[in-house]
Write an enzyme that holds these catalytic residues in place. Structure first.
Site, PDB file in Angstrom:
ATOM      1  CG  HIS A   1      68.132  13.031  49.572  1.00  0.00           C
ATOM      2  ND1 HIS A   1      69.057  14.256  49.604  1.00  0.00           N
ATOM      3  CD2 HIS A   1      67.406  13.429  49.038  1.00  0.00           C
ATOM      4  CE1 HIS A   1      68.331  15.060  48.653  1.00  0.00           C
ATOM      5  NE2 HIS A   1      67.273  14.621  48.343  1.00  0.00           N
ATOM      6  CD  GLU A   2      64.878  10.536  47.680  1.00  0.00           C
ATOM      7  OE1 GLU A   2      63.796  11.179  47.923  1.00  0.00           O
ATOM      8  OE2 GLU A   2      65.877  10.983  46.921  1.00  0.00           O
TER       9      GLU A   2
ATOM     10  CG  HIS B   1      62.620  14.753  49.736  1.00  0.00           C
ATOM     11  ND1 HIS B   1      62.582  16.130  49.489  1.00  0.00           N
ATOM     12  CD2 HIS B   1      63.833  14.415  48.954  1.00  0.00           C
ATOM     13  CE1 HIS B   1      63.586  16.608  48.777  1.00  0.00           C
ATOM     14  NE2 HIS B   1      64.352  15.570  48.314  1.00  0.00           N
TER      15      HIS B   1
ATOM     16  CD  GLU C   1      67.073  18.577  47.413  1.00  0.00           C
ATOM     17  OE1 GLU C   1      65.852  18.076  47.293  1.00  0.00           O
ATOM     18  OE2 GLU C   1      68.279  17.852  47.412  1.00  0.00           O
TER      19      GLU C   1
HETATM   20 ZN    ZN Z   1      66.065  15.573  47.164  1.00  0.00          ZN
END
Ligand code: ZN
Length: 500
Positions: free
Chosen positions: A262-263, A266, A292
């Site tokens: 997830h990170e 980003h 996101e």
């Molecule tokens: Zn996030």
């Protein structure tokens, strides 16, 4: 001071440098800072933020931005820089300093009251602080200005350009599609077992595996790093210095795996901004929802797909030969995609997750419009949980008090999570059209073609266009729930052996 684009650019660079240092101090606060430095760091951050605000609201900057907006000779990117900084500055100057101070105070009281209320599992302890926060946020929305919809003015702080009139029909249709989908999955005859429960996963081996994942997705560890923190996040100082964190739990390897992916989503976005935009307002995502979309695309659409694990599961098994003994790739894929209506948003699966968000969005509209007596908030929350997910919180801590957002005064933030999910599915579908062998790439562990496609079409665009316009440019249409719902139907229909 002189009125030239060069002088304006120098101010933009100075503002970005200050943001970078604030980013560094914040990252340090969440990772390595000694506990006793808490008070000192709060002062340092507030001083830096004060400097940033002073530089931003200075009348010279307003005059020079207005002048620059009238110059016909500027290039497209320069015009976009002027537009983005003008938007930020206009919002900052509209809120009186007394209100900024009152909000900061109300937030810090809100946080303390929320913590106490969670401890005692009683919303009523938080209620007076929430009342004050709402009063000030309504006042702030009016100071920002709006066309009769206060919530728009707050949403603008997270999702510039998005409006309630655009968002509500999409989220309501999403809710109406998800409620029967969840019910059908819960009633499906096929069970998906929790095969990972009760096993032990060595922390060091987990850490090494997360680094392999970062390498595979093409996160540049010479322009960033990964550390550990209680709540994983992405921060840093500049596209050449992007800091990710993850969280290791030896009883549950999925925490670290999916936090890292997830990170990294980003982080790839941050590393992917164009060099031409460095130290300008264009080296940024146009909205939190779009940011996101990158994390959710990598975490869910890629990271929870069977194709991805066909390559990476043997690697994971090699790292955990004992813990994963007797679990095949199908069992593992099921375990990371189990659908189970539950109380806590952050633990929700992909199918139920957006119902948690729609619930919060509806509650926020009622609260900002002052259409719900605060004493009735827990009952309204629980009633919706029952209607949307079929579960009832046993107490307020597992219900209306579970998220920190309202205690911080963050109204308008939640919908960006759903926007991220919807945009991620639309972007992936567009990537599949552009890269016909995308599934084959995933099966072979080749993640760079997808990263490079995102880099070209999303990351390098920075903040040239508002989020939905950029999505329209890349996918051929704007915000829609169709791609996301198609994605869920096909994936979960196959997993649960039903037609959705
Ligand atoms: Zn996030």
């Amino acid at each position: 001071m002189e009125r030239t684009f060069t002088a304006l650019l120098a101010r933009m660079q100075e503002l970005r440098d200050l943001q970078g240092i604030i980013g560094l101090a914040t990252w340090d606060q969440e990772t390595y800072m000694p506990a006793k430095a808490d008070g000192a760091r709060a002062h340092q951050l507030s001083t830096l933020q004060g400097l940033y605000h002073e530089r931003l609201v200075e009348p010279w900057l307003g005059e020079t931005l207005a002048w620059a907006a009238e110059q016909p000779g500027l290039e497209a990117d320069q015009r976009a820089m002027v537009r983005v900084l003008t938007q930020e500055r206009d919002r900052a100057v509209r809120v009186p300093q007394a209100l900024v101070k009152a909000l900061a105070e109300a937030q810090s009281r809100g946080l303390a009251a929320w913590r106490q209320a969670r401890k005692e599992k009683r919303f009523s302890i938080f209620q007076p602080a929430l009342a004050r926060i709402l009063e000030l946020r309504r006042e702030q929305a009016d100071a920002y200005g709006h066309d009769g919809e206060r919530y728009d003015a707050l949403l603008e702080g997270y999702e510039p350009g998005m409006r309630v009139a655009r968002l509500t029909p999409v989220l309501t249709a999403l809710r109406e599609a998800l409620i029967p989908m969840v019910a059908a999955i819960v009633a499906a005859p096929r069970r998906v077992p929790e095969v990972l429960k009760g096993r032990h996963f060595d922390g060091e081996a987990q850490w090494r595996f997360t680094l392999r994942l970062l390498e595979a997705v093409g996160f540049d560890l010479e322009a960033g790093r990964q550390d550990r923190s209680i709540h994983p996040f992405t921060g840093g100082t500049h596209p050449s210095d992007v800091r990710l964190t993850t969280r290791i739990d030896e009883a549950n390897p999925l925490n670290a795996l999916f936090s890292t992916i997830h990170e990294a989503g980003h982080g790839l976005y941050e590393q992917g901004f164009s060099e031409a935009h460095y130290r300008t307002p264009l080296a940024a995502a146009p909205s939190m929802g779009l940011h996101e979309s990158q994390s959710r695309l990598w975490e869910n659409v890629v990271g929870r797909s069977l194709a991805f694990w066909e390559h990476f599961y043997p690697v994971l098994q090699e790292a955990f030969p004992q813990a994963l003994a007797g679990v095949d790739v199908g069992g593992f894929h099921g375990a990371v995609n189990r659908v189970s209506p539950s109380l806590i948003r952050t633990e929700a699966d992909e199918v139920t997750y957006n119902l948690h968000i729609v619930l919060r969005y509806e509650m926020e509209l009622l609260l900002i419009h002052d259409e719900l007596p605060l004493a009735d908030v827990p009952a309204a929350w629980n009633e919706r949980m029952k209607r949307y997910l079929g579960v009832t919180p046993p107490d307020d801590t597992q219900g209306v008090l579970q998220d920190i957002h309202w205690a911080w005064g963050e109204f308008g933030y939640f919908p960006t999570y759903s926007l991220g999910n919807l945009y991620s599915a639309s972007l992936y579908r567009a990537a599949e059209r552009a890269l016909p062998d995308l599934t084959g790439h995933l099966r072979r562990g080749e993640l760079l073609p997808l990263r490079d496609w995102l880099r070209t079409h999303i990351h390098r665009q920075g903040y040239r266009l508002p989020a939905e316009e950029l999505i329209r440019q890349v996918t051929g249409r704007g915000l829609t729930d169709t791609d996301f719902l198609d994605y869920l139907r096909s994936k979960y229909g196959a997993l649960y052996g039903i037609s959705l």
